[in-house]
Design an enzyme around this catalytic site. Sequence first.
Site, PDB file in Angstrom:
ATOM      1  N   CYS A 113      29.640  32.377  35.265  1.00 12.19           N
ATOM      2  CA  CYS A 113      29.577  31.613  36.522  1.00 12.19           C
ATOM      3  C   CYS A 113      28.894  30.928  36.381  1.00 12.19           C
ATOM      4  CB  CYS A 113      30.818  32.940  37.068  1.00 12.19           C
ATOM      5  SG  CYS A 113      32.234  34.012  36.767  1.00 12.19           S
ATOM      6  N   HIS A 254      31.021  27.882  43.388  1.00 11.47           N
ATOM      7  CA  HIS A 254      32.266  28.216  42.171  1.00 11.47           C
ATOM      8  C   HIS A 254      33.342  29.209  43.106  1.00 11.47           C
ATOM      9  CE1 HIS A 254      33.371  30.759  39.342  1.00 11.47           C
ATOM     10  NE2 HIS A 254      32.848  31.834  39.796  1.00 11.47           N
ATOM     11  N   ASN A 284      40.194  31.512  39.385  1.00 11.30           N
ATOM     12  CA  ASN A 284      38.769  31.481  38.311  1.00 11.30           C
ATOM     13  C   ASN A 284      38.469  31.528  37.435  1.00 11.30           C
ATOM     14  OD1 ASN A 284      35.630  32.317  38.344  1.00 11.30           O
ATOM     15  ND2 ASN A 284      35.469  34.005  39.091  1.00 11.30           N
TER      16      ASN A 284
HETATM   17  N1  COA Z   1      47.025  43.819  43.801  1.00  8.70           N
HETATM   18  C1  COA Z   1      47.887  44.632  44.832  1.00  8.70           C
HETATM   19  N2  COA Z   1      46.915  45.646  45.436  1.00  8.70           N
HETATM   20  C2  COA Z   1      45.776  45.439  44.861  1.00  8.70           C
HETATM   21  C3  COA Z   1      45.308  44.885  43.815  1.00  8.70           C
HETATM   22  C4  COA Z   1      46.381  43.359  43.137  1.00  8.70           C
HETATM   23  N3  COA Z   1      46.207  42.681  42.457  1.00  8.70           N
HETATM   24  N4  COA Z   1      43.730  44.964  43.367  1.00  8.70           N
HETATM   25  C5  COA Z   1      43.183  45.043  44.126  1.00  8.70           C
HETATM   26  N5  COA Z   1      44.229  45.969  44.971  1.00  8.70           N
HETATM   27  C6  COA Z   1      44.798  47.286  46.380  1.00  8.70           C
HETATM   28  C7  COA Z   1      43.892  48.153  45.943  1.00  8.70           C
HETATM   29  O1  COA Z   1      43.805  48.833  44.855  1.00  8.70           O
HETATM   30  C8  COA Z   1      43.124  49.043  46.569  1.00  8.70           C
HETATM   31  O2  COA Z   1      43.862  49.624  46.817  1.00  8.70           O
HETATM   32  P1  COA Z   1      44.124  51.002  48.226  1.00  8.70           P
HETATM   33  O3  COA Z   1      43.053  50.944  49.087  1.00  8.70           O
HETATM   34  O4  COA Z   1      45.030  51.832  48.003  1.00  8.70           O
HETATM   35  O5  COA Z   1      42.492  51.783  47.752  1.00  8.70           O
HETATM   36  C9  COA Z   1      43.200  47.686  47.892  1.00  8.70           C
HETATM   37  O6  COA Z   1      44.119  46.662  47.133  1.00  8.70           O
HETATM   38  C10 COA Z   1      42.073  46.854  47.886  1.00  8.70           C
HETATM   39  O7  COA Z   1      41.681  47.318  46.952  1.00  8.70           O
HETATM   40  P2  COA Z   1      39.441  46.291  46.885  1.00  8.70           P
HETATM   41  O8  COA Z   1      39.327  45.813  45.891  1.00  8.70           O
HETATM   42  O9  COA Z   1      38.734  47.238  48.015  1.00  8.70           O
HETATM   43  O10 COA Z   1      39.966  44.505  47.645  1.00  8.70           O
HETATM   44  P3  COA Z   1      38.583  43.501  48.133  1.00  8.70           P
HETATM   45  O11 COA Z   1      39.101  43.037  49.079  1.00  8.70           O
HETATM   46  O12 COA Z   1      38.087  44.168  47.818  1.00  8.70           O
HETATM   47  O13 COA Z   1      39.926  42.457  47.022  1.00  8.70           O
HETATM   48  C11 COA Z   1      38.818  40.789  44.843  1.00  8.70           C
HETATM   49  C12 COA Z   1      39.183  42.807  45.332  1.00  8.70           C
HETATM   50  C13 COA Z   1      38.136  41.374  43.246  1.00  8.70           C
HETATM   51  C14 COA Z   1      39.279  40.393  45.364  1.00  8.70           C
HETATM   52  C15 COA Z   1      37.360  40.933  45.700  1.00  8.70           C
HETATM   53  O14 COA Z   1      36.711  42.426  45.849  1.00  8.70           O
HETATM   54  C16 COA Z   1      36.574  40.354  45.210  1.00  8.70           C
HETATM   55  O15 COA Z   1      37.197  38.776  45.006  1.00  8.70           O
HETATM   56  N6  COA Z   1      35.267  39.899  44.458  1.00  8.70           N
HETATM   57  C17 COA Z   1      34.583  39.378  43.906  1.00  8.70           C
HETATM   58  C18 COA Z   1      35.105  38.768  43.121  1.00  8.70           C
HETATM   59  C19 COA Z   1      33.961  37.695  41.965  1.00  8.70           C
HETATM   60  O16 COA Z   1      33.727  36.867  43.180  1.00  8.70           O
HETATM   61  N7  COA Z   1      34.145  37.781  40.896  1.00  8.70           N
HETATM   62  C20 COA Z   1      33.249  37.062  40.404  1.00  8.70           C
HETATM   63  C21 COA Z   1      31.436  36.679  41.123  1.00  8.70           C
HETATM   64  S1  COA Z   1      31.911  35.435  39.623  1.00  8.70           S
END
Ligand code: COA
Length: 327
Positions: A113, A254, A284
């Site tokens: 990214c 980003h 993204n």
């Molecule tokens: N729809 C519904 N529920 C979902 C889901 C979706 N698409 N994806 C994950 N979940 C659920 C998980 O299973 C979890 O359930 P549980 O609590 O029963 O286990 C719950 O949502 C929370 O998951 P979590 O991974 O803790 O969510 P989060 O708040 O961290 O959000 C991201 C997930 C990926 C959006 C977040 O972690 C993120 O943005 N990370 C950084 C991404 C990034 O910057 N990436 C690229 C860098 S270039």
Amino acid sequence: MIRSRILGTGSYAPRKVLSNKELESMIDTTDEWITTRTGIRQRHIASDDEPNSLLAAKAGRNALEMAGLSAEDMDLIIVGTFTPDMPMPSTACLVQAELGAKRAGAFDVVAACSGFLHALAIADKFIKAEPTQKILVIGSEVLSRRTNWSDRSTCVLFGDGAGAVVLAASEEADSGVMSTHLHADGRLWELLTVRGLGTSCMVDEDMLKQGLHYIEMNGREVFKHAVRALESAAMEALEANGWSGEDIDLLVAHQANIRILEFLRERLGLPREKVFINIDKYGNTSAASIPIALDEANRSGVLKPGHKVLMVSFGGGFTWASAAVTW
Ligand code: COA
């Protein structure tokens, strides 16, 4: 003092749009979860006959048109991407052929990214060393081909698109690219990776069955590192230029998650209108996210001459980077 200056911007996104509602019928998710957790409402998806180089060339052509230059004026084409058309040749070579940029050298830069800001930093140094150079810098990705559409924790996040800028020398000391900084921590590579399709594993049925050709991410861990690295990249750029948060006219960061952008906005003490946001439309798009945002800010008149623009990115590697530009 020679500085490089952005003469034109361009972008392109595939016509096909995939909404959160449509994703609801594909996987166990909801529009509400995706919107509140990420800020994403839709993403663009390349069709089967749209490889990365095609998106990149269209964005490049738009940037050249705005700059009033032709492809043959270009000395170099650099493409930031981790989703090339193929391992060899580089996507930049295919773009060079597509545009007819006969005089230009061409290569790709892989920094996930942060790919666009790495490419921009290289182009900036090239121009300072050889001020006659004119360079087309592109960030372009077709992430949908590396997305595991049955993994709800990643497939809702990514989209396809391309953005580009044309860079050339300027003698105006107080405008253009003021600074660039690049960083990496390769020890953390496993938190965000595409394991397969390289030389560390064989491309065979087993590899495909395991889905090693798809993006894998530990979202929670990546989130923690991303906020820290983006804040430190922003602070480093401000310090290098003697700027404070108040001096920034536009933050073009980003577009990975609206909550990351909000965190950064608070740390820099910026009002909402100074943070450019288009993650809702594109998701993204990795290396394409900053140049697409820059082009939208430019074409919509948000960016004005003299504006101080801070760009920061974070991605797989890990890599993180900044560029400070006076428009
Ligand atoms: N729809 C519904 N529920 C979902 C889901 C979706 N698409 N994806 C994950 N979940 C659920 C998980 O299973 C979890 O359930 P549980 O609590 O029963 O286990 C719950 O949502 C929370 O998951 P979590 O991974 O803790 O969510 P989060 O708040 O961290 O959000 C991201 C997930 C990926 C959006 C977040 O972690 C993120 O943005 N990370 C950084 C991404 C990034 O910057 N990436 C690229 C860098 S270039």
